[in-house]
Design an enzyme around this catalytic site. Structure first.
Site: not given
Length: 560
Positions: A32, A49, A53, A275, A280, A282-285
């Site tokens: 976008r 995608s 949950c 990082t 590089i 990084a995201i999320g869990d």
């Protein structure tokens, strides 16, 4: 950082590893913002995608349409966002010097893939303890796992779930919904670790009342053909075993590439989600977040956090001024009609960290009691007594908990203090709230404690106070007292208190009612007559809930 293209005119290539919440949020936001980027998404599983949950609800056949979980496909993402999405594609190595990935495709073939910037969003992996037979337990992480469990339980009469966290409790509810005898095995004395014990006991009651066989203080020692053996020697029968013990950041690829990890074992990133390698991110869990209370790091495996980080990172990669913000770990789960929610730190964590805190328990109704269907809530607020900062909150109830915890989380993010809750202007109509909202009441109670108008005693402090000579006065009605009372308490109803002052001892006094409201009135009456009294915070109801966890007769499902 490169712009959309390098000097040769070739478009900048951003490769994203992981195509669910964080990874796909990054990819679509990138498109976008920049139509010229070359965006490649690698997803190890066969689906991207998907509604992670929602997986337990498909297992429980609450969601019956499997396709409803599949939000996008590689084809739809290519058509709308011009994304190169590759499923069954696993990145197996990172050559940081040459900025090249080794990728294994679904046909077990490998190829090399260049990147200008790399985004790691591999998520978290299930924890599997090293016990005999653990390889026979199912885990729930992706669509393939869901399909396997859905098939396995279709002919099962009984299922054992190891782990009483969010996923374990959700799966227990859903399997019970299917009419399957369900055992929930939890190593600690309570389910739902974000809750403190007096609120967790309300969840225990709801699980048991709906037929879940709850095994607390029980550790799985082995998984056999007939079920699970625990450390207590109990043999729990099960046709299917599901391990929902928890998750750990998926850091294998990052570790092999020599990227720095944080103290909790997640990938270390800065405010720009970068990082130890500048190319590089990084995201999320998989990453460690900045904690919203302690300002250290925390592991917060939540979908909304991953999605938010994905959007922030896309902005950063496109040169916008953005940074990741600290996380409060706000979360909610449904348990047989109960809303169970929390934000920030709980009392257990504050005690472990040596932090000072003030505790407030209330039991308000979700909306006006004269309007049909009013349901009570149990709310807990934790406050820094020196700064009045909100440290955390928890709530359990059938209605209204979600919006109260969300407002508290918003207040915390905005820097409001606990006393500010008293002045919040919240939407009110009899069907939706009360003229003095539950949040306003938390603010009032906090103000009274802060300025010395009130003084409280906590449910877990009462026994020691009695042993030290305190007198407990129950100001409820005689009928309430007869139906159940704290051992050693004296019953003097609040409306009779002024006429019976000669029965009040001069030493330490603790008053209580059902939930704390009449107790506060009683304490103020006594104060006017020069008797200093503490009010039992949250009243008899909170005390009973606390006793159910800390002093149970047995930890099996027979407890009521």
């Amino acid at each position: 950082m490169k712009t959309s293209s390098d000097p040769s005119g070739a478009p900048r290539t951003i490769v994203i590893i992981g195509g669910v919440a964080g990874g796909m949020s990054t990819a679509t936001r990138l498109r976008r913002l920049d139509e010229n980027l070359n965006i490649v998404v690698l997803e190890k599983s066969g689906y991207v995608s998907f509604a992670n949950c929602g997986l337990p609800y498909y297992v429980g056949e609450v969601i019956t349409d499997r396709s409803a979980l599949l939000l996008q496909t590689p084809q739809s993402l290519a058509e709308r966002f011009a994304l190169d999405v590759r499923v069954n594609a696993e990145a197996t190595a990172i050559d940081r010097e040459n900025q090249v990935l080794t990728v294994r495709s679904g046909e077990n073939e490998t190829y090399q893939l260049h990147y200008d910037q790399l985004v790691l969003s591999p998520g978290a992996r299930p924890v599997l303890p090293p016990i005999p037979g653990i390889e026979n337990a199912f885990t729930l992480r992706d669509i393939e796992d869901t399909d396997r469990i859905h098939s396995a339980v279709s002919n099962a009469k009984s299922v054992a779930i190891i782990g009483g966290g969010f996923i374990g409790v959700e799966v227990a509810e859903n399997l019970t919904h299917r009419g399957i005898t369900t055992h929930l095995i939890e190593f600690s004395p309570q389910v739902m670790a974000p809750l403190d014990p007096e609120l967790a006991s309300l969840v225990h009651d709801r699980l048991r009342d709906n037929g879940v066989h709850l095994h607390l203080n029980a550790a799985a020692q082995a998984i056999t053909a007939s079920g699970v053996t625990t450390n207590t020697g109990e043999e729990i029968p099960a046709d299917v075993v599901i391990a929902a013990i928890g998750v750990r950041p998926e850091t294998t690829l990052a570790q092999d590439a020599g990227l720095e990890l944080g103290p909790l074992g997640g990938i270390a990133v800065n405010e720009k989600l970068q990082t130890s390698d500048p190319n590089i991110f990084a995201i999320g869990d998989a990453v460690e977040k900045r904690d919203g209370i302690g300002q250290a790091t925390a592991l917060v495996p939540l979908a909304n956090t991953a999605n938010r980080q994905g959007r922030v990172l896309a902005d950063i990669l496109c040169g916008r001024v953005q940074k990741d913000r600290p996380s409060l770990g706000t979360a909610i789960v449904g348990v047989f009609g109960l809303q169970v929610a929390a934000t920030g730190w709980n009392e257990k964590r504050l005690l472990a960290a040596g932090k000072k805190f003030r505790t407030i328990h209330t039991h308000p109704f979700a909306h006006a009691t004269y309007y049909p269907g009013a349901k009570p809530m149990a709310l807990k607020l934790l406050v820094d007594p020196d700064t009045d900062a909100i440290l955390g909150a928890q709530g359990v109830g059938e209605d209204g908990v979600d919006k109260r915890i969300d407002v508290i989380a918003t207040a915390m993010a905005g820097g409001l203090r606990a006393s500010d809750l008293a002045d919040l202007e919240l939407a009110y109509a009899p069907a939706y709230g009360t003229a003095k909202d539950a949040l306003n009441m938390l603010g009032y109670v906090n103000q009274n404690l802060a300025d010395g108008t009130a003084n409280s005693n906590q449910w877990h402090e009462l026994a020691a106070a009695q042993q030290a000579g305190a007198t407990v006065i129950d100001v409820r009605s005689p009928g309430e007292f007869a139906a159940g009372a704290i051992p050693g308490a004296i019953n003097i109803p609040v409306d009779e208190l002024r006429d019976r002052l000669d029965e009040i001892p001069s030493e330490e006094v603790i008053v209580h009612c059902a939930v704390g409201v009449r107790g506060h009135t009683a304490a103020r009456i006594l104060a006017a007559h020069n008797v200093v009294a503490k009010n039992l915070d949250g009243g008899f109801k909170t005390w009973v809930a606390g006793q159910a966890v800390t002093q149970p007769a047995t930890q099996t499902e027979s407890v009521r």
